[in-house]
Scaffold this active site. Structure first.
Site: not given
Length: 660
Positions: A63, A65, A67, A69, A86, A180
């Site tokens: 689904l 990508k 840093g 995982a 994850k 973030d």
């Protein structure tokens, strides 16, 4: 079973045997297979077992990508429930600080419970990986949607932002900063509900003196205070929200440049452009969210009360087609059937109060119903007609008015006397009956005449400290309420005599008279079609529905803009809107007979210029909503204070902008 068929789709270098239909047996076979092929990479295992519970999960497609995982589809083989898993290899978090980061993410996320936060279900680990099972959002993320769509429409942006703000408000109440916020971290469920996710950089909110000063996040979304290492606060998340809004509307981040150094310079200076293609409300909200000083940014509670949300349509739901293509606002037959029932309940016959408000809410929020209105409008668009400009009205002032002018202007310079005569005379040329759907020169002649009168007054009016004594306002018609729905339908307004008008985006105009039964429709210069709401011609049904929608919305949701009253006229409405223009400070409206109104946003003051008995009158509604009306000739002779003059000058500039 489809699930087991999917499990059987192994990589090219694996066995092609079909899995047994027993999930537990499948699990055992896979474990045996893993033992027999210990040389195979651990992350390629399709079946994963939770050592603590013995539950087996099937790993599906990738689904996303990150840093540390990768995120996969993961199906519980005992319940067939699908998760977003994850998966973090132990080799990627071998250092203590790396493991601490994952543990902190788990501890923060597992206690969060909100409909607009990705739900945390479970976590476990085996000898190879750490597994975090999260809510599965089948529509992926806003980043995927924007990649397919390039830009989003303002109603869609309102829809998504409302949910982001709701989730973010919950986080801040839990004293958690996301740190973030970006399109890739807003996930969309099967039902098009937005979820805030990815708490890999999230942190607890610390006191101002102890805030984390680490620069972390996505470069294009970093706030100035984070770049300057002044620490993270809730305001940094609000800044990122501004970047998100900008990106959704324009397809690129506000500070994106060809190199990172220049991007950071732009961020530190809060330097970005706002194209005129955005609505003024959108520009205003983005500017406030991206204020350089954190304290100048709005609180989350205030964001949804901004004009961007209150003055524009915000759907309750979006169709799934919005993920890959711009809404065409097509609705299915059941939705059409529902809309007809809702419209009948809202607009016709006797209404139960509870059902009325329930229906009203649906009409104002349900996306499919509003889209149906737009569909109807498309069917009733009338081609703009080319017409000849009317000849001048040729009205002349009465003898008594001429004598009054001569007496009041005696001793003044000839240019000033000529200006006053023009003001008293109120000659409007060809503007006695015109419409936005006509040649632009017709509307322009109205604007130019009014601008000439207003300019003449300002150029010759003395400066004084006190406002002159006002006169009676007579039967003044002015706009008491307005709604800008031009992103879909048009501009709606209510006059002081309770006539409601809509200037549609296709250039036609409709008025619903105060009796709520009579409709006047203007499609061509000087031509008015009259019909009744009980017998609407088929080609006008869509527009009449929207007209009534505007009327009900303003009646239920908006308050009058001042204390001026006028008697309702159930005959031909004297005013209908020719042109409107919005700036960052005010709204301008120009009407067919030369009435000119400007509403100032910040203090709710208003200026209305009109003619009565062949004389120009200026009405000023102050901050307390108290009105004063003056003969323009009196203002020219006696002057007015600076605050009123400034508003008149700004109004003239807006009018000149229209003329140009």
């Amino acid at each position: 079973m489809e699930l087991l068929r999917n499990i059987a789709q192994q990589p090219a270098n694996s066995s092609n045997k079909t899995c047994e239909p027993n999930p537990q047996r499948s699990c055992e076979m896979q474990r045996k297979k893993t033992e027999d092929h210990s040389h195979a990479p651990a992350e390629m295992a399709r079946i994963v077992t939770d050592p603590a519970t013995g539950k087996c999960y099937c790993r599906g497609k990738v689904l996303g990508k990150g840093g540390f995982a990768k995120c996969y589809e993961m199906t519980d083989l005992s319940t067939s429930k699908v998760y977003a898993a994850k998966i973090i290899p132990h080799t990627r978090v071998s250092k203590p600080h790396q493991r601490e980061k994952i543990d902190r993410e788990i501890e923060l996320h597992r206690v969060l419970h909100h409909k607009h936060i990705v739900h945390f279900y479970h976590h476990f680990e085996d000898k190879d990986n750490i597994y975090i099972l999260l809510e599965y959002c089948s529509r992926r993320s806003l980043a995927h949607i924007l990649k397919a769509r390039k830009v989003l429409m303002e109603p869609e942006v309102r829809y998504y932002l409302r949910q982001i703000v709701s989730g973010l408000k919950y986080l801040h109440e839990q004293e958690i900063l996301h740190r973030d916020l970006k399109l890739g971290n807003f996930f969309v469920s099967e039902s098009m509900e937005l979820k805030v996710g990815d708490f890999g950089l999230a942190a607890k909110l610390e006191p101002a003196g102890d805030r984390k000063k680490t620069i972390c996040g996505t470069p294009n979304y970093l706030s100035p205070e984070v770049l300057n290492k002044q620490g993270h606060g809730c305001e940094s998340d609000v800044w990122a929200l501004g970047c998100v809004m900008y990106t959704m509307l324009l397809g690129r981040p506000p500070f994106e440049t060809t190199n990172l150094k220049e991007t950071y310079r732009c961020i530190r200076e809060a330097r970005f452009s706002l194209p005129s293609t955005l609505s003024s409300q959108a520009r205003q909200l983005i500017s406030s969210l991206l204020a350089k000083t954190p304290e100048d940014r709005p609180l989350l509670d205030h964001i949804l009360r901004h004009d961007f949300f209150t003055q524009g349509f915000m759907p309750e739901r979006l169709p799934a087609s919005c993920c890959h293509s711009a809404p065409d606002f097509h609705v299915s037959s059941p939705a059409k059937s529902f809309f007809k029932k809702a419209a009948a309940a809202l607009f016709g016959g006797r209404r139960d109060k509870v059902k009325y408000y329930d229906t009203l809410n649906k009409l104002t929020k349900e996306e499919e119903d509003i889209y149906k209105l737009r569909r109807d409008l498309k069917k009733t668009v009338i081609t703009q007609q080319q017409t000849k400009q009317l000849t001048e009205d040729g009205r002349t002032p009465s003898p008594s008015a001429e004598r009054a002018v001569a007496a009041s202007t005696e001793g003044l310079p000839s240019t000033t006397r000529d200006t006053i005569r023009l003001i008293v005379r109120g000659s409007l040329g060809s503007c006695s009956s015109s419409s936005e759907c006509l040649e632009d020169s017709t509307t322009g002649s109205v604007a130019e005449t009014v601008a000439s009168v207003l300019r003449g007054c300002l150029e010759n009016m003395p400066k004084v400290d006190d406002i002159p004594k006002g006169t009676g306002c007579g039967n003044l018609q002015w706009v008491t309420k307005w709604v800008d729905y031009s992103n879909k339908y048009g501009f709606g307004y209510q006059l002081s005599d309770h006539i409601v008008g809509v200037l549609f985006n296709n250039g036609t105009h409709m008025s619903l008279l105060a009796d709520k039964k009579t409709v006047h429709y203007y499609a061509e210069l000087g031509q008015c079609s009259v019909f009744y709401t009980s017998d609407v011609p088929e080609q006008f049904v869509g527009q009449v529905t929207v007209l009534k929608y505007f009327a009900h919305y303003m009646e239920e949701n908006l308050m009058d803009g001042g204390d001026l009253l006028s008697q309702a006229d159930t005959h031909m409405p004297r005013l209908y809107l020719l042109q409107w223009l919005k700036s960052d400070r005010a709204l301008m409206m120009l009407f067919n007979d030369g009435t000119f109104q400007v509403n100032f946003y910040h203090d709710h003051t208003k200026i209305i210029l009109c003619t009565q008995k062949e004389e120009y009158m200026l009405t000023y509604i102050n901050e307390e909503r108290v009105s004063s009306t003056f003969r323009l000739s009196s203002l020219l002779s006696a002057g007015c204070p600076a605050d009123l003059r400034q508003r008149m000058e700004y109004s003239l500039n807006m009018l000149l902008q229209r003329c140009n």
